[in-house]
Design a protein around this motif. Structure first.
Motif, PDB file in Angstrom:
ATOM      1  N   GLY A  72     -39.192  25.944 -44.983  1.00  0.00           N
ATOM      2  CA  GLY A  72     -39.031  24.550 -45.359  1.00  0.00           C
ATOM      3  C   GLY A  72     -38.910  23.682 -44.129  1.00  0.00           C
ATOM      4  O   GLY A  72     -38.345  22.591 -44.204  1.00  0.00           O
ATOM      5  N   ALA A  73     -39.420  24.207 -42.997  1.00  0.00           N
ATOM      6  CA  ALA A  73     -39.215  23.547 -41.705  1.00  0.00           C
ATOM      7  C   ALA A  73     -37.709  23.345 -41.522  1.00  0.00           C
ATOM      8  O   ALA A  73     -36.934  24.240 -41.822  1.00  0.00           O
ATOM      9  CB  ALA A  73     -40.010  22.261 -41.612  1.00  0.00           C
ATOM     10  N   CYS A  74     -37.308  22.173 -41.070  1.00  0.00           N
ATOM     11  CA  CYS A  74     -35.887  21.952 -40.770  1.00  0.00           C
ATOM     12  C   CYS A  74     -35.033  21.762 -42.019  1.00  0.00           C
ATOM     13  O   CYS A  74     -33.810  21.593 -41.919  1.00  0.00           O
ATOM     14  CB  CYS A  74     -35.724  20.764 -39.830  1.00  0.00           C
ATOM     15  N   SER A  75     -35.654  21.790 -43.211  1.00  0.00           N
ATOM     16  CA  SER A  75     -34.881  21.708 -44.457  1.00  0.00           C
ATOM     17  C   SER A  75     -34.444  23.087 -44.942  1.00  0.00           C
ATOM     18  O   SER A  75     -33.828  23.204 -46.007  1.00  0.00           O
ATOM     19  CB  SER A  75     -35.715  21.033 -45.551  1.00  0.00           C
ATOM     20  N   THR A  76     -34.737  24.127 -44.184  1.00  0.00           N
ATOM     21  CA  THR A  76     -34.555  25.493 -44.671  1.00  0.00           C
ATOM     22  C   THR A  76     -33.097  25.850 -44.961  1.00  0.00           C
ATOM     23  O   THR A  76     -32.821  26.655 -45.851  1.00  0.00           O
ATOM     24  CB  THR A  76     -35.162  26.498 -43.671  1.00  0.00           C
TER      25      THR A  76
ATOM     26  N   SER B 136     -48.048  21.396 -39.330  1.00  0.00           N
ATOM     27  CA  SER B 136     -48.434  22.575 -38.561  1.00  0.00           C
ATOM     28  C   SER B 136     -49.298  22.123 -37.404  1.00  0.00           C
ATOM     29  O   SER B 136     -49.794  20.989 -37.385  1.00  0.00           O
ATOM     30  CB  SER B 136     -49.199  23.575 -39.433  1.00  0.00           C
ATOM     31  N   THR B 137     -49.491  23.006 -36.441  1.00  0.00           N
ATOM     32  CA  THR B 137     -50.350  22.652 -35.314  1.00  0.00           C
ATOM     33  C   THR B 137     -51.777  22.374 -35.781  1.00  0.00           C
ATOM     34  O   THR B 137     -52.457  21.487 -35.271  1.00  0.00           O
ATOM     35  CB  THR B 137     -50.351  23.778 -34.270  1.00  0.00           C
ATOM     36  N   THR B 138     -52.222  23.113 -36.783  1.00  0.00           N
ATOM     37  CA  THR B 138     -53.578  22.907 -37.306  1.00  0.00           C
ATOM     38  C   THR B 138     -53.706  21.550 -37.992  1.00  0.00           C
ATOM     39  O   THR B 138     -54.653  20.794 -37.748  1.00  0.00           O
ATOM     40  CB  THR B 138     -53.952  24.025 -38.292  1.00  0.00           C
TER      41      THR B 138
END
Length: 338
Positions: A110-114, A314-316
């Protein structure tokens, strides 16, 4: 019909679990900040004796998990589930740590919501009677995040004022069905919100709309306002994102400015040259685990609303010109089980 749902996004837990134990590990820079005295372990350097930054992050994750388990007088085999994640591709920190810990594992991104995502799911499992003990762990590392998302540190790239500093830190929380405060009583699951921000150096602006939307949904679902809480805490909006969240909620009729803090603003002082503040999965985990829970135990706060906020890029996607979706999940932490 799901009888414990409140409104569109919130559940009230019938059997609120408690936070039985926790552990926090941070890097040297975080230890030099205003909350340095509260953390369990402060590293001397970002490698912590390992050969790579990624291995150092994995070690932080494992050691925080083990510390939380030991503090509760438990063994890894006593834990029913491990929920966890990190910022790296294929959540390699959480996956490799789970390989060592040997606990049944749900990997989350969840990115930084994890942090609050993992605690939400763990709390619901315990409340429903599917588990007695659930361990929730998240981590981030400045050097691993920079290598993956931005530029190699060796390049010395200039960072703009809106950029944030990824926290080097890991936080672990053991949830239990014990009758011991503090308890997790309500969960408001966030929706993905996208205001079209494309600047990867302005995470606060990308995440603030999601934070404001989840807080508003929580107030509407529970039919309570800011006054119901001693403190409202977001994960890593930073100084710019915090102010934007306040402004967005004022437009909806809610003024939270007198009781609203952001972990990304609290973990560093402005003279530490972190620009807009802290970020990363570890940001809300270590500030909440080390500082806010301590203040709750001391009686300073009795009821808080905690949101971890995430930028789902994401980087992509960034290289393809996509905008940055945001999300925020909220949990109510209460010294009274209700």
């Amino acid at each position: 019909m799901a009888k414990h749902r409140l409104g569109g996004q919130t559940v009230k837990l019938e059997n609120p679990p408690c936070i039985l134990s926790r552990a926090t590990i941070v890097g040297k820079k975080e230890g030099q900040g205003p909350l340095g005295e509260y953390f369990d372990v402060v590293l001397e350097d970002d490698l912590w004796g390992e050969k790579t930054w990624e291995k150092a992050e994995c070690r932080m994750y494992q050691e925080a998990a083990k510390m939380a388990i030991t503090r509760a007088g438990k063994q890894p085999q006593d834990i029913n589930y491990l929920f966890g994640g990190d910022l790296l591709n294929q959540i390699i920190t959480a996956n490799f740590a789970a390989r060592t810990l040997g606990i049944p594992f749900f990997g989350l991104y969840g990115a930084c919501s994890t942090l609050t995502e993992s605690m939400s799911l763990g709390a619901m499992l315990i409340s429903a009677g599917y588990a007695d003990l659930v361990l929730c762990v998240t981590s981030s590392h400045f050097c691993t995040a920079e290598r993956q998302y931005r530029f190699p540190l060796e390049m010395g790239t200039q960072r703009p004022p809106t950029a944030q500093w990824t926290v080097t830190g890991a936080g672990a929380f053991l949830l239990s069905n014990d009758m011991k405060p503090p308890y997790i009583t309500h969960i408001t699951t966030g929706k993905v919100i996208d205001y079209g921000i494309t600047d990867t150096n302005n995470m606060g602006a990308a995440m603030a709309p999601a934070a404001a939307a989840t807080i508003k949904a929580h107030f509407e679902d529970t039919q309570q306002g800011p006054d119901a809480y001693d403190l409202i805490v977001t994960g890593d909006l930073g100084w710019f994102g915090r102010e934007l969240t306040i402004d967005l909620l004022k437009k909806e009729g809610y003024d939270i400015s007198d009781r609203f803090i952001d972990c990304g603003c609290e973990i560093y002082s402005k003279d530490q040259d972190v620009h807009a503040g802290g970020s990363g999965c570890g940001c809300s985990a270590v500030v909440f685990g080390a500082y806010i829970l301590r203040k709750m135990e001391e009686g300073v706060y009795k009821r808080i609303l905690l949101l971890s906020t995430g930028a789902l890029l994401s980087t992509t996607s960034c290289q393809q010109g996509e905008s940055i979706p945001g999300i925020a999940h909220a949990i109510t932490i209460d010294m009274d089980r209700g």
